[in-house]
Write an enzyme that holds these catalytic residues in place. Structure first.
Site, PDB file in Angstrom:
ATOM      1  N   ARG A  64      -2.999  -0.868   5.919  1.00 38.00           N
ATOM      2  CA  ARG A  64      -3.441  -1.626   4.629  1.00 38.00           C
ATOM      3  C   ARG A  64      -2.380  -3.080   4.381  1.00 38.00           C
ATOM      4  O   ARG A  64      -1.565  -3.007   5.075  1.00 38.00           O
ATOM      5  CB  ARG A  64      -3.616  -0.789   3.273  1.00 38.00           C
ATOM      6  CG  ARG A  64      -2.220   0.082   3.221  1.00 38.00           C
ATOM      7  CD  ARG A  64      -1.839   0.201   1.795  1.00 38.00           C
ATOM      8  NE  ARG A  64      -1.529  -0.841   1.018  1.00 38.00           N
ATOM      9  CZ  ARG A  64      -0.512  -1.530   1.106  1.00 38.00           C
ATOM     10  NH1 ARG A  64       0.685  -1.057   2.011  1.00 38.00           N
ATOM     11  NH2 ARG A  64      -0.197  -2.602   0.400  1.00 38.00           N
ATOM     12  N   GLY A  65      -2.871  -3.788   3.436  1.00 38.82           N
ATOM     13  CA  GLY A  65      -2.224  -4.954   3.417  1.00 38.82           C
ATOM     14  C   GLY A  65      -2.890  -6.190   4.265  1.00 38.82           C
ATOM     15  O   GLY A  65      -2.981  -6.141   5.423  1.00 38.82           O
ATOM     16  N   ARG A  98     -13.283  -3.549   5.249  1.00 39.52           N
ATOM     17  CA  ARG A  98     -12.967  -3.917   3.949  1.00 39.52           C
ATOM     18  C   ARG A  98     -13.067  -5.358   3.623  1.00 39.52           C
ATOM     19  O   ARG A  98     -12.598  -6.291   4.271  1.00 39.52           O
ATOM     20  CB  ARG A  98     -11.369  -3.639   3.766  1.00 39.52           C
ATOM     21  CG  ARG A  98     -11.079  -2.183   3.782  1.00 39.52           C
ATOM     22  CD  ARG A  98      -9.444  -1.955   3.268  1.00 39.52           C
ATOM     23  NE  ARG A  98      -9.477  -2.080   1.994  1.00 39.52           N
ATOM     24  CZ  ARG A  98      -8.572  -1.892   0.854  1.00 39.52           C
ATOM     25  NH1 ARG A  98      -7.325  -2.158   1.584  1.00 39.52           N
ATOM     26  NH2 ARG A  98      -8.505  -2.070  -0.248  1.00 39.52           N
ATOM     27  N   GLN A 212       0.143   2.374  -4.804  1.00 43.28           N
ATOM     28  CA  GLN A 212       0.898   1.893  -3.755  1.00 43.28           C
ATOM     29  C   GLN A 212       2.462   1.261  -3.966  1.00 43.28           C
ATOM     30  O   GLN A 212       3.250   1.225  -3.159  1.00 43.28           O
ATOM     31  CB  GLN A 212       0.271   0.561  -3.060  1.00 43.28           C
ATOM     32  CG  GLN A 212      -1.019   1.117  -2.475  1.00 43.28           C
ATOM     33  CD  GLN A 212      -2.237   0.930  -3.383  1.00 43.28           C
ATOM     34  OE1 GLN A 212      -2.154   1.296  -4.776  1.00 43.28           O
ATOM     35  NE2 GLN A 212      -3.540   0.626  -2.919  1.00 43.28           N
ATOM     36  N   ASP A 253      -5.174 -11.028  -1.076  1.00 40.53           N
ATOM     37  CA  ASP A 253      -5.759 -10.627  -0.123  1.00 40.53           C
ATOM     38  C   ASP A 253      -7.000 -11.600   0.288  1.00 40.53           C
ATOM     39  O   ASP A 253      -7.387 -11.689   1.404  1.00 40.53           O
ATOM     40  CB  ASP A 253      -6.588  -9.446  -0.509  1.00 40.53           C
ATOM     41  CG  ASP A 253      -5.770  -7.914  -0.543  1.00 40.53           C
ATOM     42  OD1 ASP A 253      -5.797  -7.349   0.430  1.00 40.53           O
ATOM     43  OD2 ASP A 253      -4.901  -7.748  -1.447  1.00 40.53           O
ATOM     44  N   ASN A 263      -6.269 -10.252  -5.592  1.00 42.49           N
ATOM     45  CA  ASN A 263      -5.092  -9.288  -5.325  1.00 42.49           C
ATOM     46  C   ASN A 263      -5.378  -7.842  -5.802  1.00 42.49           C
ATOM     47  O   ASN A 263      -6.369  -7.701  -6.538  1.00 42.49           O
ATOM     48  CB  ASN A 263      -3.796  -9.813  -5.614  1.00 42.49           C
ATOM     49  CG  ASN A 263      -2.613  -8.968  -4.936  1.00 42.49           C
ATOM     50  OD1 ASN A 263      -2.595  -9.009  -3.859  1.00 42.49           O
ATOM     51  ND2 ASN A 263      -1.634  -8.739  -5.955  1.00 42.49           N
ATOM     52  N   LYS A 264      -4.737  -7.080  -5.455  1.00 44.17           N
ATOM     53  CA  LYS A 264      -4.676  -5.408  -5.680  1.00 44.17           C
ATOM     54  C   LYS A 264      -5.147  -5.621  -7.374  1.00 44.17           C
ATOM     55  O   LYS A 264      -4.527  -6.349  -8.329  1.00 44.17           O
ATOM     56  CB  LYS A 264      -3.491  -4.857  -5.629  1.00 44.17           C
ATOM     57  CG  LYS A 264      -3.618  -3.224  -6.021  1.00 44.17           C
ATOM     58  CD  LYS A 264      -4.889  -2.778  -5.439  1.00 44.17           C
ATOM     59  CE  LYS A 264      -4.850  -2.454  -4.095  1.00 44.17           C
ATOM     60  NZ  LYS A 264      -6.114  -1.761  -3.478  1.00 44.17           N
TER      61      LYS A 264
END
Length: 381
Positions: A64-65, A98, A212, A253, A263-264
């Site tokens: 991820r990331g 994703r 996370q 992201d 972003n998250k």
């Protein structure tokens, strides 16, 4: 298991994490990942011998990331080429794995183009496969180099915004070596401050529901002996109110053409808090995360994840799944859940965007376009 109370000796740096690598065992090529769903309890590698296995790893967040997803996408296409699979189909499957992280599609398309260009020049399967792998490795190397430059630009910005050092930095989700070919994005800036003796405290949001921050950022901070404290996401406001946060550093992201940042989930509330309390809110991301074809924040597709991530205990560190695959419930049976993976922060709440090509501040569409014009890594189809 990392001892989070331990402090590394002065000058000590832990071995570099092997987060993602290409391997060629006798049974055939594979993309080998550090399974991030098993951290911090176990450091276990996951071997992906074909693209469907890699897609499953991406969707499960084993890898991820944003920057690392771009690298994974590139190696995934190289893997398809090495196996003799349909390269175009592999690139499409990877890009769809994703939808929000623009780097994933960028890496897959870039390596697919290199493979296609080799074929057009008359290369046979083996030579075209070699061209794809070389491009994936180039992408990996470029991301590592970009990480180092972002860290330097970020440190220069902190010195300007917060003269005197002793920074108290708050971060959200994970933005270190676990998301990058190098030492990360936002975390790399905090790590640089630590190495310079300028980091007083790294505040680490848990980052619910998949933790996370707790599982990954705290793990990386502990490895480097950084002074850090973990907090629940909803405790951040009290930190701001107490004057305990000097700056917020997050990754991204996808960054739209107007400077809106995906972003998250949980990033947008931090930006609002930072604005109210007059605290710099800084986004650190490579230019591969900038998507000039997405006009603004409303055009960004936000991934919606399973309700079970909210209604059940999902961290393997807390409790493993039972034989039936289910974990203890945190909500009544059948409860519906709103579980977006990301939220969107508008540009007016962002103090600066730090990239490997320089810093954008104030954040405007014009400034973003000018920076991208100087970069060879602009994300275009």
């Amino acid at each position: 298991m990392v001892d989070q109370d331990a402090q590394s000796p002065v000058g000590f740096e832990p071995p570099t994490l092997s987060v993602l690598r290409w391997d060629e065992p006798p049974e055939g090529p594979a993309v080998v990942l550090l399974d991030q769903t098993r951290l911090p309890s176990e450091e276990v590698e996951l071997v992906c011998a074909d693209v469907p296995a890699l897609v499953r790893a991406i969707r499960s967040l084993a890898v991820r990331g944003a920057p690392l997803l771009g690298i994974a996408g590139g190696y995934g296409v190289a893997l398809a080429a090495a196996r003799g699979d349909d390269v175009a189909q592999a690139a499409e499957l990877l890009e769809r794995a994703r939808p929000t992280a623009v780097n994933l599609g960028y890496g897959a398309r870039r390596v697919a183009r290199a493979h296609g260009a080799a074929v057009l020049k008359g290369a046979g399967p083996e030579a075209a496969s070699a061209a794809a792998l070389a491009e994936a490795r180039a992408l990996h190397r470029e991301d590592a180099e970009a990480s180092g430059r972002m860290a330097q630009y970020g440190l220069e910005l902190l010195a300007e915004l917060l003269p005197g050092g002793a920074h108290r930095l708050l971060t959200h989700c994970n933005t270190g070596a676990l998301v990058s070919g190098g030492e990360g994005t936002a975390f790399a800036v905090a790590l640089g401050a630590h190495r310079e003796g300028a980091l007083r405290r790294l505040w680490v949001d848990e980052t619910r529901p998949l933790l996370q921050g707790a599982r990954l950022t705290a793990y990386e901070a502990a490895r480097h002996g950084m002074p850090y404290s973990l907090l629940t996401d909803n405790a951040a406001g009290s930190l701001f109110a107490a004057g305990e946060v000097d700056a917020v550093l997050i990754g991204a992201d996808r960054i739209a053409a107007d400077g809106s940042v995906a972003n998250k989930v949980g990033s947008y509330p931090l930006a609002v808090l930072a604005k109210y309390h007059h605290v710099p809110f800084v986004v650190v991301a490579p230019t591969t995360t900038i998507d000039l074809e997405t006009a603004d924040g409303t055009s960004i597709v936000v991934e919606q994840r399973s309700a079970r991530e909210v209604t059940e205990i999902t961290s393997a560190r807390i409790v493993p799944a039972g034989d039936d695959g289910f974990r203890p419930a945190t909500a009544p049976w059948g409860a519906q859940a709103y579980n977006p993976a990301f939220d969107i922060t508008p540009p007016e709440l962002v103090t600066a965007i730090v990239t490997e090509e320089g810093i954008i501040s104030p954040v405007t569409g014009v400034g973003l376009a000018e920076l991208c014009a100087r970069s060879s890594q602009v994300t275009i189809s």
